[in-house]
Design a protein around this motif. Structure first.
Motif, PDB file in Angstrom:
ATOM      1  N   ALA A 188       7.925  79.739 -12.751  1.00  0.00           N
ATOM      2  CA  ALA A 188       6.918  80.679 -13.265  1.00  0.00           C
ATOM      3  C   ALA A 188       5.620  80.447 -12.495  1.00  0.00           C
ATOM      4  O   ALA A 188       5.406  79.365 -11.922  1.00  0.00           O
ATOM      5  CB  ALA A 188       6.701  80.459 -14.759  1.00  0.00           C
ATOM      6  N   PRO A 189       4.724  81.459 -12.476  1.00  0.00           N
ATOM      7  CA  PRO A 189       3.476  81.309 -11.708  1.00  0.00           C
ATOM      8  C   PRO A 189       2.677  80.064 -12.069  1.00  0.00           C
ATOM      9  O   PRO A 189       2.048  79.457 -11.203  1.00  0.00           O
ATOM     10  CB  PRO A 189       2.712  82.594 -12.036  1.00  0.00           C
ATOM     11  N   LEU A 210      -4.070  84.600  -8.822  1.00  0.00           N
ATOM     12  CA  LEU A 210      -3.824  83.837 -10.050  1.00  0.00           C
ATOM     13  C   LEU A 210      -4.267  84.621 -11.283  1.00  0.00           C
ATOM     14  O   LEU A 210      -3.586  84.608 -12.325  1.00  0.00           O
ATOM     15  CB  LEU A 210      -4.544  82.498  -9.979  1.00  0.00           C
ATOM     16  N   ALA A 211      -5.380  85.342 -11.168  1.00  0.00           N
ATOM     17  CA  ALA A 211      -5.833  86.177 -12.283  1.00  0.00           C
ATOM     18  C   ALA A 211      -4.836  87.293 -12.557  1.00  0.00           C
ATOM     19  O   ALA A 211      -4.530  87.614 -13.718  1.00  0.00           O
ATOM     20  CB  ALA A 211      -7.215  86.749 -11.971  1.00  0.00           C
ATOM     21  N   ALA A 212      -4.312  87.909 -11.481  1.00  0.00           N
ATOM     22  CA  ALA A 212      -3.332  88.990 -11.650  1.00  0.00           C
ATOM     23  C   ALA A 212      -2.047  88.470 -12.279  1.00  0.00           C
ATOM     24  O   ALA A 212      -1.354  89.193 -13.006  1.00  0.00           O
ATOM     25  CB  ALA A 212      -3.040  89.635 -10.293  1.00  0.00           C
ATOM     26  N   ALA A 213      -1.725  87.194 -12.012  1.00  0.00           N
ATOM     27  CA  ALA A 213      -0.501  86.596 -12.558  1.00  0.00           C
ATOM     28  C   ALA A 213      -0.722  86.004 -13.952  1.00  0.00           C
ATOM     29  O   ALA A 213       0.222  85.494 -14.574  1.00  0.00           O
ATOM     30  CB  ALA A 213       0.011  85.517 -11.615  1.00  0.00           C
ATOM     31  N   GLY A 214      -1.968  86.051 -14.456  1.00  0.00           N
ATOM     32  CA  GLY A 214      -2.266  85.526 -15.780  1.00  0.00           C
ATOM     33  C   GLY A 214      -2.292  84.019 -15.847  1.00  0.00           C
ATOM     34  O   GLY A 214      -2.012  83.434 -16.898  1.00  0.00           O
ATOM     35  N   VAL A 215      -2.621  83.375 -14.727  1.00  0.00           N
ATOM     36  CA  VAL A 215      -2.647  81.912 -14.668  1.00  0.00           C
ATOM     37  C   VAL A 215      -4.089  81.429 -14.759  1.00  0.00           C
ATOM     38  O   VAL A 215      -4.945  81.830 -13.960  1.00  0.00           O
ATOM     39  CB  VAL A 215      -2.001  81.403 -13.360  1.00  0.00           C
TER      40      VAL A 215
END
Length: 296
Positions: A188-189, A210-215
């Motif tokens: 997972a990211p 990372l923001a786009a991946a919700g991390v």
């Protein structure tokens, strides 16, 4: 009798017939009006008339008539090498036109990652446009079109560069890329928190992905590169995870040397073909531009 020398004024202020010069050059090579007439597909009288008109125009005798044929005067002999070279070059140039164009050099500055892709495909362009000689210079996305005397520059960004006309060549969204071995640890990211994140000179790219991946809570602190191509080579060597455009590494992905662990991508820019707005495209530039945009 005509003057013994060709006056400077005669050469610079009088119109000299091209047909007369061609007739003289051919007659001088053959030392024969008859052979010159055959070469130029005119009559012997036409050659004689053109040569006489040239002599009158220049004010010198170019031939002496001897019992065994024509003999060049000193003035005539002096003119022959220049005219033969000029007509030879003209003939070569016209031959190139008939073959599809005149040899032209087109100098292109290319951001390093795209240069690898471009160099692999240049033989295709050479086959299509053999009279255009492409010279490639690499840069790290900072380029001075005027100062480096470039016809074009291929660079990555949003297409907005002051004083430059830009045409989109290739969309290049960014996504994580790594070796198969590294990918085994990425379910997972958020698992990227345990990896070295390889960075480009664009500091905002990893935070945006990372923001786009919700991390949350993952900082990119890995080595920084000024070339995405070199950065991806490091990723292939298990040095970490690179954030780069998969479109530029389709060969490595197809071969399995590189893996795209997540489908999430961000649009950080595209590759653009740019030139100075004040630079009018030459035929060679247009040929390269058409090929590049057609090829994608």
């Amino acid at each position: 009798m005509p003057d013994a020398r060709i006056s400077h004024a005669a050469l610079t202020t009088r119109t000299v017939s091209l047909n007369a010069l061609r007739a003289f050059e051919s007659a001088a090579r053959h030392l024969s009006f008859t052979r010159a007439a055959s070469e130029l597909s005119v009559t012997q009288a036409a050659i004689s008339h053109q040569v006489k008109a040239l002599e009158d125009r220049l004010g010198v005798a170019l031939f002496r008539r001897a019992p065994r044929g024509l003999v060049l005067t000193d003035e005539g002999a002096a003119m022959v090498p220049m005219l033969s070279d000029t007509f030879g070059r003209l003939s070569q140039w016209l031959g190139q036109i008939e073959a599809g164009g005149v040899q032209e050099v087109v100098t292109i500055g290319v951001v390093g990652t795209f240069a690898v892709r471009l160099l692999a495909r240049l033989p295709e362009f050479r086959a299509r446009c053999p009279l255009v000689d492409v010279r490639v210079m690499t840069h790290n996305n900072v380029v001075d079109l005027a100062g480096e005397r470039l016809d074009y520059a291929i660079r990555y960004g949003d297409g907005a560069w002051h004083g430059a006309h830009a045409e989109r060549v290739l969309d290049a969204p960014l996504s994580p890329l790594c070796s198969p071995r590294t990918a085994e640890r990425l379910a997972a990211p958020h698992d990227l928190s345990a990896c070295t994140l390889l960075r480009s000179y664009r500091a905002q790219d990893w935070p945006a992905w990372l923001a786009a991946a919700g991390v949350d809570g993952v900082a990119a602190r890995g080595p920084q590169f000024d070339s995405s191509w070199i950065m991806v080579q490091a990723a292939i060597a298990d040095a970490g995870v690179a954030l780069a455009p998969p479109a530029m590494f389709d060969t490595e992905l197809a071969a399995g040397r590189l893996v795209r662990p997540f489908a999430i991508e961000i649009d950080a820019g595209a590759y653009w073909l740019t030139r100075l707005t004040t630079r009018a495209p030459t035929p060679g530039m247009r040929a390269f531009r058409d090929w590049l945009l057609d090829a994608g």
